[in-house]
Every structure is written in structure tokens, then in C-alpha cells.
Motif scaffolding. Structure first.
Motif, mmCIF file in Angstrom:
data_model
loop_
_atom_site.group_PDB
_atom_site.id
_atom_site.type_symbol
_atom_site.label_atom_id
_atom_site.label_comp_id
_atom_site.label_asym_id
_atom_site.label_seq_id
_atom_site.Cartn_x
_atom_site.Cartn_y
_atom_site.Cartn_z
ATOM 1 N N ALA A 81 0.830 -1.204 0.000
ATOM 2 C CA ALA A 81 0.000 0.000 0.000
ATOM 3 C C ALA A 81 0.866 1.256 0.000
ATOM 4 C CB ALA A 81 -0.932 0.000 1.208
ATOM 5 N N ASP A 84 2.268 1.595 -3.502
ATOM 6 C CA ASP A 84 1.169 2.018 -4.376
ATOM 7 C C ASP A 84 0.908 3.521 -4.221
ATOM 8 O OD1 ASP A 84 -1.816 0.976 -5.600
ATOM 9 O OD2 ASP A 84 -1.883 2.723 -4.289
ATOM 10 N N LEU A 240 -6.819 0.173 2.564
ATOM 11 C CA LEU A 240 -5.614 0.125 1.740
ATOM 12 C C LEU A 240 -4.523 -0.701 2.390
ATOM 13 C CD1 LEU A 240 -7.180 2.355 0.241
ATOM 14 C CD2 LEU A 240 -5.041 3.631 0.052
ATOM 15 N N GLY A 245 -3.281 -1.281 -1.172
ATOM 16 C CA GLY A 245 -3.196 0.024 -1.807
ATOM 17 C C GLY A 245 -4.385 0.400 -2.666
ATOM 18 N N ILE A 246 -4.260 1.539 -3.330
ATOM 19 C CA ILE A 246 -5.353 2.100 -4.124
ATOM 20 C C ILE A 246 -5.789 1.157 -5.232
ATOM 21 C CG2 ILE A 246 -5.956 3.945 -5.747
ATOM 22 C CD1 ILE A 246 -4.122 5.807 -4.075
ATOM 23 N N ALA A 249 -7.524 -1.793 -3.836
ATOM 24 C CA ALA A 249 -8.800 -1.365 -3.278
ATOM 25 C C ALA A 249 -9.845 -1.197 -4.369
ATOM 26 C CB ALA A 249 -8.622 -0.061 -2.509
ATOM 27 N N CYS A 267 -9.804 2.408 7.583
ATOM 28 C CA CYS A 267 -8.387 2.707 7.764
ATOM 29 C C CYS A 267 -7.893 2.093 9.053
ATOM 30 C CB CYS A 267 -8.156 4.221 7.796
ATOM 31 S SG CYS A 267 -8.917 5.050 9.222
ATOM 32 N N ALA A 278 -6.337 7.025 0.880
ATOM 33 C CA ALA A 278 -7.648 6.373 0.846
ATOM 34 C C ALA A 278 -8.742 7.342 0.411
ATOM 35 C CB ALA A 278 -7.972 5.790 2.218
#
Length: 324
Positions: A81, A84, A240, A245-246, A249, A267, A278
Motif C-alpha cells: 500500500a 502504491d 488500503l 493500496g489504491i 482497493a 483505515c 484512501a
């Protein structure tokens, strides 16, 4: 780095007021990209091993975000994450746009829940009164006594109440507890039973309280976990640091939507760096729980502002976050 919360933060599995976090920094073409790793023992990581692994990431082409993530997919999810987020931050800064624009999304201004950790009833009620201006309160519970604390808060608070049990209840007691919460006016229940029991256990809770939303968190780590939960829960909690990560996700969000499910964006206790990453995709979800930085006494980053639970991202390139 170590960050500290304003007060001890307790959930069903334990309590702490300090958290070790790792920041990964990438530099390319005069620009700097940053990402935060928020490792937890529950998902098999700690700051030391994440920092060591992150220092050895392989990056052949920083523009190739997908390829770089695939080349490093052996990383702990929180480390992935961080990589990313740093790649997205770097690419968006080089293009001079916010990350949400890079992703083809509108500027988000999410209304986040604010979490009340487990404490004695007097402390929790006093805290709920102090936070009476906030529209959404999420209450952590770890047993029957905490359910009575929720009842006390529900008796006077005008906030929308969510309850997160972090796997605290057995399959036998969870449906009854969830029904009590529903009768109190609680608007959502998260992970009432251990994820290790499989989708059937949480599915029984969902059936008992329909149409009250029941959300899977610990049982929905990544996109691959979503299909088995279809029809068993109302939705999944995407984090994330949990999924990687994005990009990962987004995969999980799309998988949930394909299965007709709602989506929560959550989170860990994170700095504004992690929260900003996020928040870039928060416009795609139904429930937002991105209060990690709001809980801190010593946030080392500046960027997003927080107004009565709403997260306001700066109109700046990348994640819009810089160290203080």
C-alpha cells in the motif's frame, strides 16, 4: 516513525496509544512521492520488517504502476500500500494533478465516522457528548457490557451510530446482540463474529437483522474474498493497508459492486499521508471511516483538513500531503 493517539485506543483485541508507521519515499525527475505503511500484527506485519522489505523494492519504470506492484506483490499488504501510494503520488505530481484526477474521479469531500474506542461507560458517554456535533460516531465493542454503553449513547446522541465488534461475539450470541443494536437504532454493524468461522457465521447475523447493514472487515481482506461473502453480508470494508493500496482497493470495490454489495472504506490508525491516499477513492463507496489521523495527537503530515468529520483534500498535485 511512532505516532500517538490523543488517548488510548482500545478495540476487542487490545489497546494502545502508540503506533509504528513506515513512510516510503520515491524520487524521480525532481519530484517526490510518498506512501504510508500501517502494519498490524493481525495481518502479519510489523514496522521493522516492512521498512526492510520496502527498502528493497524493485522499480523499473515508475510510470508503470500496475507492473511495479505486480513485481513486488510478495510484500506485506501494508508495504504494498505504501509503494502504491508513493507511485500514485509521484505520477500525479509529475502530471500536475491530484491523484483523484489521475484516477478519473471527481474531487471527494467524504463525511467520515469518528471512532470511540472501548472504555468504561462514563468515559465513553462523556466523549460522545463532547463530540455531539459530529454526524457519525462509530463505537467499538468487545462484549455485552459495551453493548449497554451503546444503549446509553443511543439514548441521547443525535449522531448516526455504527458499531464495530472486531470479531468479539460467538455465532450463538451475535444474532441476538445485533438485534439489540438494531432496536436501539444503530445504523450498521461491522464484523460481529470471528472471520475464521467462514461466511456462514456472519451470514446468520445478516439474516437475523435484515435490512440493517452487516459489514465484513476481517473476513474481506482483498478482492478474492468478496465472492464467497455475496449474499452473506451487506457489504465489505476495504482498507488500503489490508488489501495492498489504491489499485487493489479499486479491484475489491468493483468486485463488491459486481456482487451487488455495499462498500465501506476504512483505515488503521494512520497519519494524514495514509488517510489522503484512501480519501482519493472515497467517492466510490457508501460508508467512509477514515478518522485515523483525527485520532492522533502528533500527526507529522499536513494536507487534508478535518471539519466536523468531513475530510477536505487540498487542490494540489499528488496526494496533497507534505511533512511538517
Amino acid at each position: 516513525m511512532t505516532v500517538r493517539t490523543k488517548r488510548a485506543f482500545a478495540i476487542a483485541r487490545g489497546s494502545s496509544d502508540s503506533f509504528e508507521r513506515v513512510v516510503l519515499t520515491l524520487e524521480e525527475g525532481g519530484h517526490t512521492g510518498r506512501g504510508e505503511a500501517a502494519p498490524t500484527g493481525y495481518y502479519g506485519g510489523d514496522a521493522e520488517t516492512v521498512a526492510e522489505a520496502s527498502s528493497a523494492v524493485e522499480i523499473r519504470d515508475p510510470w508503470d504502476i500496475e507492473g511495479t506492484l505486480r513485481a513486488n506483490e510478495g510484500l506485506n499488504p501494508s508495504a504494498l500500500a505504501a509503494l502504491d501510494a508513493a507511485l500514485h503520488d509521484l505520477a500525479a505530481k509529475r502530471l500536475g494533478v491530484p491523484v483523484y484526477r489521475l484516477l478519473g474521479l471527481a474531487r471527494p469531500e467524504p463525511q467520515s465516522a469518528f471512532t470511540l474506542g472501548i472504555a468504561d461507560p462514563e468515559t465513553t458517554v462523556a466523549e460522545a457528548r463532547r463530540l455531539s456535533a459530529l454526524p457519525i460516531l462509530k463505537m467499538k465493542v468487545g462484549g455485552r457490557g459495551d453493548v449497554e454503553t451503546v444503549r446509553a449513547v443511543a439514548g441521547f446522541s443525535e449522531a448516526t451510530l455504527w458499531v464495530d465488534a472486531n470479531e468479539a461475539f460467538s455465532p450463538d450470541e451475535a444474532p441476538g446482540v445485533a438485534l439489540e443494536l438494531k432496536e436501539m437504532g444503530v445504523a450498521m454493524v461491522e464484523q460481529p463474529v470471528p472471520a475464521s468461522l467462514g461466511p456462514g457465521a456472519i451470514g446468520a447475523v445478516t439474516e437475523a437483522v435484515r435490512p440493517l447493514p452487516v459489514i465484513s472487515d476481517e473476513g474481506a481482506v482483498n478482492a478474492g474474498d468478496v465472492p464467497a461473502l455475496a449474499g452473506r453480508v451487506t457489504g465489505v470494508n476495504v482498507k488500503l493497508a489490508k488489501c495492498g493500496g489504491i489499485r487493489r482497493a479499486l479491484e475489491q470495490i468493483h468486485a463488491a459492486r459486481a456482487c451487488g454489495m455495499m462498500v465501506m472504506l476504512g483505515c488503521m490508525v494512520e497519519t494524514s499521508l495514509g488517510i489522503a491516499a484512501a480519501a482519493q477513492i472515497s467517492g466510490l463507496v457508501d460508508f467512509v471511516d477514515l478518522d485515523g489521523a483525527m485520532l492522533l495527537a502528533d500527526d507529522p503530515f499536513a494536507g487534508p483538513s478535518y471539519e466536523n468529520g468531513r475530510i477536505l483534500l487540498p487542490d494540489a498535485p499528488g496526494l496533497g500531503v507534505e511533512p511538517l
